[in-house]
Scaffold this active site. Structure first.
Site, PDB file in Angstrom:
ATOM      1  CD  GLU A  16       8.445   1.098   8.216  1.00 54.00           C
ATOM      2  OE1 GLU A  16       9.550   0.067   7.535  1.00 54.00           O
ATOM      3  OE2 GLU A  16       7.329   1.131   8.844  1.00 54.00           O
ATOM      4  CD  GLU A 120      -0.620   7.103  10.413  1.00 56.44           C
ATOM      5  OE1 GLU A 120      -1.561   6.612  11.702  1.00 56.44           O
ATOM      6  OE2 GLU A 120      -0.015   7.201  11.049  1.00 56.44           O
ATOM      7  CG  ASN A 150       3.333  -1.309   7.268  1.00 60.77           C
ATOM      8  OD1 ASN A 150       4.344  -0.765   6.912  1.00 60.77           O
ATOM      9  ND2 ASN A 150       2.860  -0.075   8.435  1.00 60.77           N
ATOM     10  CG  ASP A 197       5.277  -0.922  10.770  1.00 64.88           C
ATOM     11  OD1 ASP A 197       5.700  -0.745   9.282  1.00 64.88           O
ATOM     12  OD2 ASP A 197       4.512   0.206  11.645  1.00 64.88           O
TER      13      ASP A 197
END
Length: 303
Positions: A16, A120, A150, A197
């Protein structure tokens, strides 16, 4: 458009947050689940990695050569030369099930970042900035009610901020004032067949959105027009960054998290760092000001 190719088959569990360092001419990114910061030197092909004490959500360069990291419980200064981490300010100490996720620095030197529920499932995440105000440096909470945040990403003129609520498949856009205030949140785009994302905006204002469980990068013009997507040979595409001397090398992080053995056999480079050349450059990266990081470390309390 050229096809992405793997430049580092690192097999990250949750790669990421790629970010280009102009000073180092190198790319940094994190592996959230693998608890590591990684650095690629494209000129030599060399790379380095450092373990993190907690899950990292993002890393951004600081003007003094150190890095500012969002770890699970706060904002940390990280010195690559020594490998040392120092927490500068706690974030959401009253919500131990949350963690920091994605972040970026805008052209004014403000840090933007989001928090999320680590499981989540619960909408306990929020959007923050580290902003200079007339009263001094402040960590401001701008929006809330997110399960997984995000982005964020900033338009080239600095007037718009994009931010995702990933499980809902929604990309929001806000009006961004010169003083850092956000207003007029509205839906900019929706993603189907996967989840939006990380978000990055190039120098022409086009959004590049990694699609989790989608195997591609989605692209949107500033007016919301959807451009043809870019296929990536990994199911979970997380975020892109523009790097190189001309900012026309696109770097793409991916993840192996949640993939079955059969899927990994079909996509063996999943979790790798990919790259491709593009026609339109990204925006020039801005380092977080070192003097403001020093002030941040003297703040008397967490959020």
């Amino acid at each position: 458009m050229p096809q992405p190719h793997c430049v580092w088959d690192i097999q990250a569990q949750l790669g990421e947050g790629p970010v280009w360092s102009t000073a180092r001419q190198a790319l940094y990114f994190v592996d959230i689940v693998g608890r590591a910061i990684h650095c690629l030197d494209p000129a030599t092909g060399g790379h380095a990695s450092w373990p993190t004490p907690l899950r990292p959500g993002f890393v951004v360069p600081v003007s003094d050569g150190t890095l500012l990291c969002g770890l699970k419980d706060g904002l940390y200064r990280f010195d690559p030369a020594s490998g040392d981490f120092r927490r500068e300010v706690a974030v959401e100490p009253g919500q131990p099930d949350n963690r920091i996720n994605d972040g970026c620095v805008d052209a004014m030197g403000r840090l933007w970042f989001g928090t999320m529920d680590d499981g989540e499932t619960t909408p306990t995440g929020a959007l923050y900035s580290v902003t200079r105000t007339p009263g001094g440096l402040e960590v401001l909470r701008h929006d809330e009610g997110y399960i997984v945040t995000n982005g964020p990403g900033i338009s080239p003129d600095g007037r718009l901020l994009y931010h995702n609520h990933s499980p809902a498949g929604v990309i929001y856009v806000f009006d961004l004032a010169p003083d850092g205030a956000l207003s007029n949140r509205r839906v900019f785009a929706r993603i189907a067949d996967g989840y939006p994302d990380g978000v990055v905006v190039d120098s022409a204002g086009t959004l590049w959105v990694g699609v989790w469980n989608g195997g591609r990068i989605e692209r949107f013009l500033p007016d919301g027009t959807r451009l043809p997507p870019v296929a990536v040979p990994a199911r979970n595409v997380t975020k892109v960054a523009f790097g190189g001397a001309d900012l026309r090398t696109l770097y793409i992080t991916t993840a192996r998290k949640g993939m079955s053995p059969e899927e990994l056999a079909r996509m063996p480079q999943a979790g790798g760092l990919f790259s491709m050349r593009v026609d339109v450059p990204g925006q020039a990266p801005t380092a977080f000001p070192a003097e403001e990081l020093a002030v941040l470390g003297n703040m008397p309390r967490g959020l």
